[in-house]
Scaffold this active site. Structure first.
Site, PDB file in Angstrom:
ATOM      1  N   SER A 157       0.912  -1.501   0.362  1.00 14.01           N
ATOM      2  CA  SER A 157       0.380   0.084   0.438  1.00 14.01           C
ATOM      3  C   SER A 157       1.067   0.752  -0.104  1.00 14.01           C
ATOM      4  O   SER A 157       1.663   1.511  -1.120  1.00 14.01           O
ATOM      5  CB  SER A 157      -1.018  -0.325   1.296  1.00 14.01           C
ATOM      6  N   LYS A 175      -4.790   2.821  -2.751  1.00 13.03           N
ATOM      7  CA  LYS A 175      -4.666   2.217  -1.912  1.00 13.03           C
ATOM      8  C   LYS A 175      -5.532   2.165  -0.905  1.00 13.03           C
ATOM      9  O   LYS A 175      -5.338   1.254   0.257  1.00 13.03           O
ATOM     10  CB  LYS A 175      -3.335   2.957  -1.044  1.00 13.03           C
TER      11      LYS A 175
HETATM   12  P1  NAP Z   1       8.418   0.528  -9.653  1.00 14.92           P
HETATM   13  O1  NAP Z   1       9.796   0.339  -9.904  1.00 14.92           O
HETATM   14  O2  NAP Z   1       7.535   1.532 -10.752  1.00 14.92           O
HETATM   15  O3  NAP Z   1       7.281  -0.569  -9.542  1.00 14.92           O
HETATM   16  C1  NAP Z   1       5.716  -0.448  -9.765  1.00 14.92           C
HETATM   17  C2  NAP Z   1       5.768  -1.539 -10.665  1.00 14.92           C
HETATM   18  O4  NAP Z   1       4.283  -2.030 -11.068  1.00 14.92           O
HETATM   19  C3  NAP Z   1       6.753  -1.342 -11.964  1.00 14.92           C
HETATM   20  O5  NAP Z   1       7.973  -3.324 -11.974  1.00 14.92           O
HETATM   21  C4  NAP Z   1       5.412  -2.236 -12.852  1.00 14.92           C
HETATM   22  O6  NAP Z   1       6.330  -3.124 -14.209  1.00 14.92           O
HETATM   23  C5  NAP Z   1       4.657  -3.012 -12.532  1.00 14.92           C
HETATM   24  N1  NAP Z   1       3.305  -2.127 -12.812  1.00 14.92           N
HETATM   25  C6  NAP Z   1       2.885  -0.967 -13.483  1.00 14.92           C
HETATM   26  N2  NAP Z   1       1.393  -1.055 -14.294  1.00 14.92           N
HETATM   27  C7  NAP Z   1       1.241  -3.079 -14.117  1.00 14.92           C
HETATM   28  C8  NAP Z   1       0.278  -3.747 -14.744  1.00 14.92           C
HETATM   29  N3  NAP Z   1      -0.809  -3.103 -15.290  1.00 14.92           N
HETATM   30  N4  NAP Z   1       0.228  -4.843 -14.839  1.00 14.92           N
HETATM   31  C9  NAP Z   1       1.812  -5.125 -14.156  1.00 14.92           C
HETATM   32  N5  NAP Z   1       2.078  -5.083 -13.591  1.00 14.92           N
HETATM   33  C10 NAP Z   1       2.579  -3.380 -13.802  1.00 14.92           C
HETATM   34  O7  NAP Z   1       8.138   1.456  -8.003  1.00 14.92           O
HETATM   35  P2  NAP Z   1       8.902   1.017  -6.766  1.00 14.92           P
HETATM   36  O8  NAP Z   1       8.986   2.663  -6.479  1.00 14.92           O
HETATM   37  O9  NAP Z   1       9.103   0.064  -6.279  1.00 14.92           O
HETATM   38  O10 NAP Z   1       7.107   1.055  -6.723  1.00 14.92           O
HETATM   39  C11 NAP Z   1       6.290  -0.150  -6.044  1.00 14.92           C
HETATM   40  C12 NAP Z   1       5.182  -0.046  -4.999  1.00 14.92           C
HETATM   41  O11 NAP Z   1       5.736   0.269  -3.591  1.00 14.92           O
HETATM   42  C13 NAP Z   1       4.310   0.363  -5.768  1.00 14.92           C
HETATM   43  O12 NAP Z   1       3.351  -0.355  -5.333  1.00 14.92           O
HETATM   44  C14 NAP Z   1       3.978   1.437  -4.517  1.00 14.92           C
HETATM   45  O13 NAP Z   1       3.081   2.246  -4.840  1.00 14.92           O
HETATM   46  C15 NAP Z   1       4.908   1.200  -2.963  1.00 14.92           C
HETATM   47  N6  NAP Z   1       4.775   2.212  -2.729  1.00 14.92           N
HETATM   48  C16 NAP Z   1       6.103   2.910  -3.412  1.00 14.92           C
HETATM   49  C17 NAP Z   1       7.180   4.343  -2.356  1.00 14.92           C
HETATM   50  C18 NAP Z   1       8.241   4.536  -2.685  1.00 14.92           C
HETATM   51  O14 NAP Z   1       8.442   5.631  -2.237  1.00 14.92           O
HETATM   52  N7  NAP Z   1       8.551   4.244  -4.388  1.00 14.92           N
HETATM   53  C19 NAP Z   1       6.303   4.583  -1.847  1.00 14.92           C
HETATM   54  C20 NAP Z   1       5.192   4.263  -1.359  1.00 14.92           C
HETATM   55  C21 NAP Z   1       4.690   2.694  -1.656  1.00 14.92           C
HETATM   56  P3  NAP Z   1       5.636  -2.942 -15.566  1.00 14.92           P
HETATM   57  O15 NAP Z   1       6.011  -1.202 -16.428  1.00 14.92           O
HETATM   58  O16 NAP Z   1       7.109  -3.590 -16.774  1.00 14.92           O
HETATM   59  O17 NAP Z   1       4.593  -3.212 -15.721  1.00 14.92           O
END
Ligand code: NAP
Ligand code: COA
Length: 275
Positions: A157, A175
């Site tokens: 989330s 979320k």
């Molecule tokens: P990220 O590397 O961009 O991860 C998102 C992933 O989701 C990518 O691997 C992307 O791969 C995949 N994705 C997107 N759309 C998709 C779809 N329609 N079907 C299948 N896969 C899909 O970003 P991240 O920052 O590491 O985030 C990971 C998780 O942590 C997310 O749930 C995000 O909301 C959560 N989060 C992150 C932060 C932060 O500070 N980074 C903070 C709070 C929460 P493809 O493009 O290959 O599909």
């Protein structure tokens, strides 16, 4: 006093604690969820990583095999908006590894946009990926999780919605829905010994999510608003997800583990708003 500058690299768990377990990780080809997949592999699980980009998944899987001796990882391209693609990915996992015991629902999309100019389609797109995509993933994997006898489902989330965050109405809505859905699933699936918990990351550095939502020019002001005075690392989320996947958390379900340095205890304003 800021958080420890020493990022913990050693796990407190035995390196075979997930031996015999199989994990299915959406978003596992990049960022936070790639870290979670690697951590599970290092602790003995077999892992399927799932997202849209086959090239990115295959590169990630090759890197995992190179860096983690004996890593058994399967890369399957699927869009979480398409239930049939997810059912095929779950079946491919069971065909190759025999089971699914651990599910990480991490696929997500995000960008900064004010509600007043966000298009109808843009809002719907993020709801479809984050919220409906999470339901699709859980539903497609459910038959295997039920058969596991001791399964752990973890929703990734965020802490954006606990107080509301400007320019984030789309992920905030998604979320919040994921959090609510997991409480219900914990109630329904406790009888199958399927535990359903949430991990809510705050600002995690060196990720796509953080790059999209912040701005290096305002880094110091952002840090000053975080009570623990630092950004999180991917390993902080890995550790939370490792704990919840193991028997150490066997009596934990319906819980939300917020890993955010208590980011939102102050009033959070997006860094770009300050520009
Ligand atoms: P990220 O590397 O961009 O991860 C998102 C992933 O989701 C990518 O691997 C992307 O791969 C995949 N994705 C997107 N759309 C998709 C779809 N329609 N079907 C299948 N896969 C899909 O970003 P991240 O920052 O590491 O985030 C990971 C998780 O942590 C997310 O749930 C995000 O909301 C959560 N989060 C992150 C932060 C932060 O500070 N980074 C903070 C709070 C929460 P493809 O493009 O290959 O599909
Ligand atoms: N600001 C405002 N609207 C935006 C936008 C932005 N930065 N980016 C996309 N949109 C809108 C598009 O304009 C479109 O709406 P429209 O048809 O009314 O113009 C809608 O969102 C869908 O965009 P599209 O590019 O077709 O969606 P997609 O399914 O190909 O991609 C996204 C999904 C938009 C979420 C894309 O950013 C993505 O794939 N993200 C994955 C990685 C990520 O976000 N990581 C961080 C995780 S926290």
């Amino acid at each position: 006093m800021p958080i420890s500058a020493t990022v913990p690299t050693n796990s407190i768990f035995r390196d075979d604690i997930l031996k015999g377990k199989v994990a299915f990780v959406t978003g596992g080809g990049s960022g936070i969820c790639k870290g979670i997949a690697e951590s599970y592999l290092r602790h003995g699980a077999k892992v399927t990583i799932v997202s849209r980009s086959k090239d990115r998944l295959e590169a990630a899987a090759a890197e995992m095999k190179k860096n983690i001796p004996g890593a058994q990882v399967l890369a399957v391209a699927a869009d979480v908006r398409d239930p049939q693609q997810l059912e095929a990915a779950a079946k491919a996992t069971a065909d190759k590894f025999g089971r699914i015991d651990i599910l990480i629902c991490g696929a997500a999309g995000n960008f900064l946009a004010p509600a007043e100019s966000l298009s109808y389609r843009a809002f719907r797109t993020v709801i479809e990926i984050d919220l409906i995509g999470t339901f699709n993933t859980i539903k497609a994997c459910f038959p295997y999780l039920k058969r596991s006898g001791a399964a752990s489902v973890i929703g990734i989330s965020a802490s954006l919605h606990y107080k509301g965050t400007a320019l984030q109405i789309h992920p905030v809505a998604a979320k919040a829905g994921i959090d609510a859905m997991f409480k219900t699933l914990a109630n329904e699936w406790g009888a199958y010994n399927i535990r359903c918990n949430i991990v809510s990351p705050g600002p995690i550095q060196n990720t796509e999510g953080m790059d999209r939502l912040s701005n290096k020019a305002y880094h110091d002001q952002l840090i000053a608003r975080i009570p623990l005075r630092g950004l999180g690392e991917i390993v902080d989320i890995e550790h939370a997800c490792l704990y919840l996947a193991t028997d150490a958390a066997r009596y934990v379900t319906g819980a939300t583990l917020v890993v955010d340095g208590e980011w939102l205890s102050g009033v959070y304003v997006s860094c770009r708003v300050l520009q």
